[in-house]
Motif scaffolding. Structure first.
Motif, PDB file in Angstrom:
ATOM      1  N   UNK A 147       0.857  -1.183   0.000  1.00 27.21           N
ATOM      2  CA  UNK A 147       0.000   0.000   0.000  1.00 27.21           C
ATOM      3  C   UNK A 147       0.895   1.235   0.000  1.00 27.21           C
ATOM      4  N   UNK A 148       0.599   2.158  -0.890  1.00 28.68           N
ATOM      5  CA  UNK A 148       1.332   3.418  -0.978  1.00 28.68           C
ATOM      6  C   UNK A 148       0.482   4.555  -0.426  1.00 28.68           C
ATOM      7  N   UNK A 149       0.829   5.761  -0.809  1.00 31.30           N
ATOM      8  CA  UNK A 149       0.149   6.937  -0.283  1.00 31.30           C
ATOM      9  C   UNK A 149      -1.351   6.925  -0.597  1.00 31.30           C
ATOM     10  N   UNK A 150      -1.721   6.634  -1.824  1.00 33.43           N
ATOM     11  CA  UNK A 150      -3.140   6.659  -2.193  1.00 33.43           C
ATOM     12  C   UNK A 150      -3.924   5.598  -1.432  1.00 33.43           C
ATOM     13  N   UNK A 151      -3.356   4.413  -1.307  1.00 38.54           N
ATOM     14  CA  UNK A 151      -4.014   3.356  -0.545  1.00 38.54           C
ATOM     15  C   UNK A 151      -4.148   3.725   0.924  1.00 38.54           C
ATOM     16  N   UNK A 152      -3.128   4.383   1.457  1.00 37.06           N
ATOM     17  CA  UNK A 152      -3.163   4.845   2.845  1.00 37.06           C
ATOM     18  C   UNK A 152      -4.301   5.848   3.037  1.00 37.06           C
ATOM     19  N   UNK A 153      -4.437   6.778   2.097  1.00 38.62           N
ATOM     20  CA  UNK A 153      -5.510   7.775   2.197  1.00 38.62           C
ATOM     21  C   UNK A 153      -6.877   7.104   2.149  1.00 38.62           C
ATOM     22  N   UNK A 154      -7.012   6.045   1.358  1.00 38.80           N
ATOM     23  CA  UNK A 154      -8.263   5.281   1.306  1.00 38.80           C
ATOM     24  C   UNK A 154      -8.540   4.634   2.664  1.00 38.80           C
ATOM     25  N   UNK A 155      -7.517   4.058   3.261  1.00 36.42           N
ATOM     26  CA  UNK A 155      -7.680   3.431   4.585  1.00 36.42           C
ATOM     27  C   UNK A 155      -8.092   4.471   5.622  1.00 36.42           C
ATOM     28  N   UNK A 156      -7.484   5.647   5.576  1.00 32.09           N
ATOM     29  CA  UNK A 156      -7.890   6.710   6.506  1.00 32.09           C
ATOM     30  C   UNK A 156      -9.385   6.998   6.359  1.00 32.09           C
TER      31      UNK A 156
END
Length: 175
Positions: A9-18
């Protein structure tokens, strides 16, 4: 080496998780930075504290992620004693960082734990990051060209989501 982080998971995936967890972060974009000192001019005006994050290993190759306020002065030998690390602590190699947390040097962050699905990395946190001492905590969002502000409660929620149980330590006791 980039093959090691393809499925992470990169930045975009992290933002989705948030978003999925209902975690609101305040993101500040800035040029790439590789040290706390380089990051401070871009975030020191913000309320809260920038976090220092160190990816470490002991002599038996056990892995640790240490997170504390950026202004903490800590000797790795003292930290090793505090957490019972075998044979002391040293910085882990970048290839291990990429393999386990899916991030590169200069981008070390607690958020990388989302990629440690096998729980090979032990999280060590200064208790001030979770006890409300600071209203906002700033970490890189998987890249070193931005910093995300997160509340201590939301940081706890995120860490719980990763399945890691932090070892909370009182770093000020070593001073």
């Amino acid at each position: 080496m980039s093959d090691n982080i393809i499925n992470h998971i990169g930045r975009e995936g992290l933002e989705t998780i948030f978003r999925e967890l209902g975690i609101a972060v305040k993101t500040t974009e800035h040029p790439e930075v590789y040290t706390v000192e380089q990051a401070l001019p871009y975030i020191s005006h913000l309320e809260g504290v920038f976090a220092k994050n160190l990816f470490l290993k002991d002599k038996k190759k056990k892995l640790y992620l240490f997170c504390a306020p950026h202004n903490v002065d800590i000797k790795l030998s003292d930290l090793a004693k505090l957490v019972g690390a075998s044979g002391g602590l040293r910085f882990a190699d970048e290839n291990i960082l990429q393999e386990k947390l899916g991030i590169k040097q200069g981008s070390v962050t607690v958020f990388g734990l989302i990629n440690d699905t096998s729980h090979d990395v032990k999280l060590i946190m200064d208790r001030r990051l979770t006890d409300g001492t600071y209203s906002e905590l700033y970490f890189h969002p998987m890249v070193n060209s931005a910093s995300c502000g997160i509340t201590p409660a939301d940081l706890t929620k995120f860490v719980e989501h990763t399945g890691h149980e932090p070892l909370l330590v009182d770093i000020s006791s070593l001073s």
